[in-house]
Design a protein around this motif. Structure first.
Motif, PDB file in Angstrom:
ATOM      1  N   ALA A  89       0.827  -1.207   0.000  1.00 56.55           N
ATOM      2  CA  ALA A  89       0.000   0.000   0.000  1.00 56.55           C
ATOM      3  C   ALA A  89       0.859   1.255   0.000  1.00 56.55           C
ATOM      4  O   ALA A  89       0.620   2.194  -0.781  1.00 56.55           O
ATOM      5  CB  ALA A  89      -0.925  -0.019   1.220  1.00 56.55           C
ATOM      6  N   PHE A  90       1.863   1.290   0.863  1.00 52.85           N
ATOM      7  CA  PHE A  90       2.728   2.465   0.970  1.00 52.85           C
ATOM      8  C   PHE A  90       3.478   2.727  -0.330  1.00 52.85           C
ATOM      9  O   PHE A  90       3.486   3.860  -0.844  1.00 52.85           O
ATOM     10  CB  PHE A  90       3.699   2.259   2.127  1.00 52.85           C
ATOM     11  N   LEU A  91       4.100   1.706  -0.873  1.00 47.42           N
ATOM     12  CA  LEU A  91       4.867   1.894  -2.096  1.00 47.42           C
ATOM     13  C   LEU A  91       3.967   2.202  -3.287  1.00 47.42           C
ATOM     14  O   LEU A  91       4.362   2.941  -4.195  1.00 47.42           O
ATOM     15  CB  LEU A  91       5.709   0.645  -2.381  1.00 47.42           C
ATOM     16  N   GLY A  92       2.765   1.665  -3.261  1.00 48.09           N
ATOM     17  CA  GLY A  92       1.816   1.992  -4.317  1.00 48.09           C
ATOM     18  C   GLY A  92       1.441   3.461  -4.331  1.00 48.09           C
ATOM     19  O   GLY A  92       1.023   3.994  -5.361  1.00 48.09           O
ATOM     20  N   GLU A  93       1.607   4.117  -3.197  1.00 46.52           N
ATOM     21  CA  GLU A  93       1.309   5.547  -3.093  1.00 46.52           C
ATOM     22  C   GLU A  93       2.537   6.402  -3.399  1.00 46.52           C
ATOM     23  O   GLU A  93       2.528   7.217  -4.324  1.00 46.52           O
ATOM     24  CB  GLU A  93       0.790   5.846  -1.681  1.00 46.52           C
ATOM     25  N   CYS A  94       3.619   6.213  -2.635  1.00 45.16           N
ATOM     26  CA  CYS A  94       4.739   7.165  -2.716  1.00 45.16           C
ATOM     27  C   CYS A  94       5.537   7.044  -4.008  1.00 45.16           C
ATOM     28  O   CYS A  94       6.205   8.004  -4.405  1.00 45.16           O
ATOM     29  CB  CYS A  94       5.647   7.032  -1.503  1.00 45.16           C
ATOM     30  N   THR A  95       5.487   5.904  -4.671  1.00 45.85           N
ATOM     31  CA  THR A  95       6.225   5.784  -5.940  1.00 45.85           C
ATOM     32  C   THR A  95       5.602   6.618  -7.051  1.00 45.85           C
ATOM     33  O   THR A  95       6.185   6.737  -8.134  1.00 45.85           O
ATOM     34  CB  THR A  95       6.335   4.315  -6.382  1.00 45.85           C
ATOM     35  N   ALA A  96       4.452   7.227  -6.772  1.00 42.71           N
ATOM     36  CA  ALA A  96       3.889   8.179  -7.732  1.00 42.71           C
ATOM     37  C   ALA A  96       4.776   9.409  -7.883  1.00 42.71           C
ATOM     38  O   ALA A  96       4.586  10.203  -8.808  1.00 42.71           O
ATOM     39  CB  ALA A  96       2.478   8.591  -7.303  1.00 42.71           C
TER      40      ALA A  96
END
Length: 250
Positions: A89-96
């Motif tokens: 979930a976290f990486l799906g967000e911040c990698t934007a």
């Protein structure tokens, strides 16, 4: 400042330093025209939408970088255990943030001792999902025994001030990255660093950058506005210390 990332924990612009930043744009845009890195601490406390990360990434120049703090649900609640879904979930967000995502920062609770097997499981899960730069700020003395494992998983250990145990005042772990995280001392989050301390730090940063080591310096002494002043002073010291090539006659 080739090879050096310099900034603060957050991009708030206190009134005393407003004149050092352009008047047009959001606080992030104004901040990013002067300093070339920032540490996002809000991600430790709450999730941000993908569109928010994308907007931040689009607001800054291509050579600007964000360090992003890993959520407390992973570090403090789960204590690095059974984190796969949370990492997704976290990486799906911040990698934007795209290419402007400079590194992930893992800050551990003071009570979390080094447990080699569990740490290996966590780093395996993280590295299956993220191949970029990672730094860790442990706060338990047992992490002095983690060096081989940090190197194996390409995780740099933060050089922290104030120091919490015998070896954390200097960069360690994976040697391909140095990350200085300065919280203010003697009064944590409040105290400013004096000119002598900043001059010595500038020398260390320049030495590391000259050796080809990606080098970060983040000021977290933000409670009374010292971070911006220290970052700007250090920036001037670094720029003044970099030799200028003489002009070649035409």
């Amino acid at each position: 400042m080739p090879g050096i990332r310099l900034g603060c924990a957050g991009w708030a612009l206190n009134r005393e330093r407003q004149a050092d930043f352009a008047s047009q744009g959001t606080h992030l845009q104004r901040y990013a025209r002067v300093l070339n890195a920032v540490e996002v601490n809000s991600s430790f406390y709450r999730a941000h939408q993908v569109k928010t990360w994308a907007r931040w990434g689009e607001a800054v120049a291509s050579d600007f970088r964000f360090a992003v703090k890993v959520p407390q649900t992973i570090t403090h609640e789960q204590r690095l255990r059974d984190c796969e879904a949370l990492l997704d979930a976290f990486l799906g967000e911040c990698t934007a943030l795209g290419k402007r995502l400079g590194c992930l920062l893992i800050q551990l609770p003071p009570s979390l001792a080094y447990q080699p097997v569990q740490v290996a499981v966590f780093f395996e899960a993280l590295r299956q999902r993220f191949d970029g730069q990672v730094v860790i700020e442990p706060r338990h003395a047992s992490w002095t025994g983690a060096q081989a494992q940090l190197i194996r998983y390409r995780v740099a250990q933060v050089a922290a001030d104030p120091s919490r145990f015998s070896t954390d005042a200097q960069p360690s772990g994976w040697p391909g990255l140095q990350y200085w995280r300065l919280h203010g001392s003697p009064d944590i989050y409040y105290s400013a660093y004096d000119h002598e301390r900043l001059q010595a730090l500038a020398t260390r940063l320049l030495q590391a950058a000259a050796e080809g080591i990606e080098t970060w310096c983040i000021f977290d002494n933000t409670a009374a506005g010292a971070a911006l002043e220290n970052a700007l002073t250090l920036q001037r010291l670094l720029i003044n210390a970099i030799p200028v090539d003489p002009e070649v006659p035409g």
